[in-house]
Enzyme design. Structure first.
Site, PDB file in Angstrom:
ATOM      1  N   ASN A   1       0.852  -1.188   0.000  1.00  0.00           N
ATOM      2  CA  ASN A   1       0.000   0.000   0.000  1.00  0.00           C
ATOM      3  C   ASN A   1       0.883   1.233   0.000  1.00  0.00           C
ATOM      4  OD1 ASN A   1      -2.177  -1.666   0.317  1.00  0.00           O
ATOM      5  ND2 ASN A   1      -2.935  -0.680   2.164  1.00  0.00           N
TER       6      ASN A   1
ATOM      7  N   ASP B   1      -4.625  -5.448   2.262  1.00  0.00           N
ATOM      8  CA  ASP B   1      -5.827  -6.223   2.547  1.00  0.00           C
ATOM      9  C   ASP B   1      -5.773  -7.612   1.928  1.00  0.00           C
ATOM     10  OD1 ASP B   1      -7.334  -4.486   4.137  1.00  0.00           O
ATOM     11  OD2 ASP B   1      -7.742  -3.229   2.394  1.00  0.00           O
TER      12      ASP B   1
ATOM     13  N   LYS C   1      11.101 -16.808  -9.316  1.00  0.00           N
ATOM     14  CA  LYS C   1      10.587 -15.643 -10.022  1.00  0.00           C
ATOM     15  C   LYS C   1       9.601 -16.050 -11.124  1.00  0.00           C
ATOM     16  CE  LYS C   1      12.237 -11.690 -12.615  1.00  0.00           C
ATOM     17  NZ  LYS C   1      13.312 -11.194 -13.438  1.00  0.00           N
TER      18      LYS C   1
ATOM     19  N   PHE D   1      -7.626   4.052  11.734  1.00  0.00           N
ATOM     20  CA  PHE D   1      -7.603   5.044  10.667  1.00  0.00           C
ATOM     21  C   PHE D   1      -8.530   4.592   9.544  1.00  0.00           C
ATOM     22  CE2 PHE D   1      -4.478   8.477  11.020  1.00  0.00           C
ATOM     23  CZ  PHE D   1      -4.040   8.201  12.306  1.00  0.00           C
TER      24      PHE D   1
ATOM     25  N   LYS E   1     -16.720   1.861   9.405  1.00  0.00           N
ATOM     26  CA  LYS E   1     -15.535   1.179   9.966  1.00  0.00           C
ATOM     27  C   LYS E   1     -15.552   1.193  11.483  1.00  0.00           C
ATOM     28  CE  LYS E   1     -12.495   1.422   6.091  1.00  0.00           C
ATOM     29  NZ  LYS E   1     -11.591   2.164   5.291  1.00  0.00           N
TER      30      LYS E   1
ATOM     31  N   LYS F   1     -15.376  -2.429  12.930  1.00  0.00           N
ATOM     32  CA  LYS F   1     -14.109  -2.831  13.556  1.00  0.00           C
ATOM     33  C   LYS F   1     -14.143  -2.738  15.077  1.00  0.00           C
ATOM     34  CE  LYS F   1     -11.381  -1.972   9.524  1.00  0.00           C
ATOM     35  NZ  LYS F   1     -10.157  -2.618   9.056  1.00  0.00           N
TER      36      LYS F   1
HETATM   37  N1  CTP Z   1      -6.374  -2.477   9.256  1.00  0.00           N
HETATM   38  C1  CTP Z   1      -5.873  -3.575   9.931  1.00  0.00           C
HETATM   39  N2  CTP Z   1      -5.706  -4.759   9.285  1.00  0.00           N
HETATM   40  C2  CTP Z   1      -6.034  -4.891   7.986  1.00  0.00           C
HETATM   41  C3  CTP Z   1      -6.546  -3.785   7.277  1.00  0.00           C
HETATM   42  C4  CTP Z   1      -6.704  -2.590   7.947  1.00  0.00           C
HETATM   43  O1  CTP Z   1      -5.578  -3.452  11.116  1.00  0.00           O
HETATM   44  N3  CTP Z   1      -5.852  -6.049   7.375  1.00  0.00           N
HETATM   45  C5  CTP Z   1      -6.563  -1.220   9.994  1.00  0.00           C
HETATM   46  C6  CTP Z   1      -5.744  -0.062   9.491  1.00  0.00           C
HETATM   47  O2  CTP Z   1      -4.504   0.015  10.173  1.00  0.00           O
HETATM   48  C7  CTP Z   1      -6.652   1.120   9.794  1.00  0.00           C
HETATM   49  C8  CTP Z   1      -8.038   0.553   9.673  1.00  0.00           C
HETATM   50  O3  CTP Z   1      -7.893  -0.846   9.796  1.00  0.00           O
HETATM   51  O4  CTP Z   1      -6.490   1.574  11.128  1.00  0.00           O
HETATM   52  C9  CTP Z   1      -8.740   0.873   8.376  1.00  0.00           C
HETATM   53  O5  CTP Z   1      -7.908   0.595   7.294  1.00  0.00           O
HETATM   54  P1  CTP Z   1      -8.403   0.882   5.812  1.00  0.00           P
HETATM   55  O6  CTP Z   1      -7.349   0.399   4.872  1.00  0.00           O
HETATM   56  O7  CTP Z   1      -8.876   2.295   5.685  1.00  0.00           O
HETATM   57  O8  CTP Z   1      -9.683  -0.016   5.748  1.00  0.00           O
HETATM   58  P2  CTP Z   1      -9.893  -1.501   5.407  1.00  0.00           P
HETATM   59  O9  CTP Z   1     -10.293  -2.252   6.622  1.00  0.00           O
HETATM   60  O10 CTP Z   1      -8.713  -2.039   4.712  1.00  0.00           O
HETATM   61  O11 CTP Z   1     -11.163  -1.419   4.473  1.00  0.00           O
HETATM   62  P3  CTP Z   1     -11.270  -0.886   2.940  1.00  0.00           P
HETATM   63  O12 CTP Z   1      -9.930  -1.199   2.321  1.00  0.00           O
HETATM   64  O13 CTP Z   1     -12.370  -1.677   2.387  1.00  0.00           O
HETATM   65  O14 CTP Z   1     -11.556   0.569   2.994  1.00  0.00           O
END
Ligand code: CTP
Length: 427
Positions: free
Chosen positions: A211, A280, A290, A334, A348, A352
């Site tokens: 990311n 994700d 490779k 976040f 979220k 969460k």
């Molecule tokens: N987060 C996490 N573990 C994951 C994905 C996200 O702990 N596998 C946490 C991030 O550190 C952040 C929050 O979840 O604090 C939201 O992350 P974000 O990327 O905005 O959301 P996602 O849960 O990934 O959802 P989406 O990508 O569908 O927006």
């Protein structure tokens, strides 16, 4: 901010070295001044090594000599003007008496007269000397002039007696310095587990999915929280930033490793701040060799990574027998969004199980990746939101930490004027 640490001649002089380190940990610049008697107990070299600067030991270049140059003759004035605080630790009965009477017969006592900044005095001496009416009267004089006296502890003294007179602990003396400087130290006692940076999910030995994330936001949290007295465990994906001094770094690469590291340290944490941009998805089957270019297109099968934030919140729920109202371990997440920010952030918050979601629209200029500023809105589980103007990531971190304290102590937390003015934007 710059602090002069004056060390006088007592057995506890060695503890002044620890004090220097402690003040530096909170980002203070330190310079050391040793009296002649202090040097009987500890060498200037120790302080020169710790502070990286010349240690002042004499009023003049050599005893009895004329000053080597004008600069050294007025150095006490220069030091007096460049410092924000003078702390004397340990302070002997003799030095305390000289300060009280305005006797300026060495660099430290001259500096005391020449400076107008706040003064912190941490006495250390034999119990009878401490209790003597002369010492107490001198301390009273210094106190009435505004000096902060950090009282000595009771216990076994180097002289073999038991009673008051042992130099106060380094933390108590540092706290005195922070107080007079107006440095906030309101997170003492908290252990913050902070995630930062991206994770990398290997496709094959030379490629990975990741990311966009510089780690700046998470590292700003780590630094701000540490400066405010928290213990900080910083679980970071690969970034080019150095961990701020005093925080405990844990380096990871993948979401799986980050998950493991967070679980390992979770029990110690009183609050969790998840600023990491966790990937994700990861390749379901990473290749050991490779992947060759081949002729046509390539399909990769991806699987979901663990949702670390949701898992941490679930753990809290389980630990309290299913009461969602448990406030023991606060959880801040976040939401990096490109559209429908408020709607997605609120979703979220619920999905969460966090106490607070810090949402930003990463498409906005001055927010998001690689920049030093951010524009965020805070969404609370208890309801309500606070929109913050564009500010440095360090300031954002401090604002969120203010909210963390407010959530911890809903009625008692002192509210800054800045905070109050922002409340006007609270819906
Ligand atoms: N987060 C996490 N573990 C994951 C994905 C996200 O702990 N596998 C946490 C991030 O550190 C952040 C929050 O979840 O604090 C939201 O992350 P974000 O990327 O905005 O959301 P996602 O849960 O990934 O959802 P989406 O990508 O569908 O927006």
């Amino acid at each position: 901010m710059r602090v002069a640490v004056g060390v006088t001649g007592g057995v506890a002089a060695y503890k002044a070295a620890e004090l220097v380190r402690r003040l530096q940990q909170d980002g203070l610049e330190v310079e050391a001044i040793l009296t002649r008697h202090a040097q009987e107990f500890i060498t200037p070299l120790t302080f020169a090594a710790l502070t990286g600067r010349k240690v002042i030991t004499e009023m003049f270049s050599a005893e009895g000599d004329a000053p080597a140059n004008v600069e050294s003759a007025i150095e006490h004035i220069a030091v007096a003007q460049r410092i924000d605080c003078l702390v004397i630790a340990p302070a002997t009965a003799n030095t305390i008496a000289k300060l009280a009477q305005g006797i300026a017969d060495d660099f430290l006592t001259t500096l005391y007269l020449a400076t107008t900044v706040p003064v912190v005095i941490a006495p250390a001496m034999n119990v009878n000397m401490w209790e003597h009416a002369a010492t107490q009267a001198n301390l009273e004089i210094l106190r009435s002039r505004g000096a902060r006296i950090v009282a000595p502890d009771e216990g076994y003294l180097a002289c073999g007696m038991v009673g008051a007179g042992r130099l106060a602990g380094v933390e108590a003396i540092a706290q005195g310095v922070f107080d007079v400087l107006g440095v906030r130290h309101d997170l003492a006692g908290e252990t913050l587990l902070i995630t930062a940076g991206p994770t990398c999910e290997d496709v094959d030995p030379v490629r990975f999915l990741t990311n966009r994330s510089s780690g700046k936001m998470g590292y700003a949290f780590a630094e701000a929280a540490h400066r405010r007295g928290a213990r900080v465990i910083l679980v970071s994906g690969p970034v080019s930033l150095a961990a701020p001094g005093g925080v405990e770094p844990v380096r990871v690469r993948t979401a799986e490793e980050m998950h493991r590291a967070v679980k390992e340290h979770l029990r110690e944490a009183t609050a969790v701040i998840m600023a990491a941009a966790v990937a994700d998805f990861r390749p379901a089957v990473p290749q050991q060799t490779k992947i060759k270019r081949g002729a046509g297109s390539l399909s990769l099968e991806l699987e979901a990574t663990p949702d670390i934030l949701a898992d941490v919140a679930r753990e809290r729920f389980v630990a309290t027998g299913g009461t969602a109202e448990h406030r023991g371990r606060l959880i801040i997440g976040f939401a990096a969004e490109t559209d429908h920010v408020a709607e997605r952030a609120r979703a979220k918050l619920t999905a969460k199980g966090a106490d607070l979601i810090v949402a930003n629209d990463v498409t906005q200029e001055g927010a998001g990746f690689d920049v030093d500023t951010n524009i965020v809105t805070l969404f609370f589980r208890e309801g309500g939101e606070v929109r913050l103007p564009q500010m440095s990531k360090f300031d954002v971190a401090n604002r969120v930490l203010d909210e963390l304290l407010r959530l911890r102590h809903p009625s008692s937390s002192p509210r800054s004027e800045f905070h109050a003015s922002l409340d006007a934007t609270r819906k």
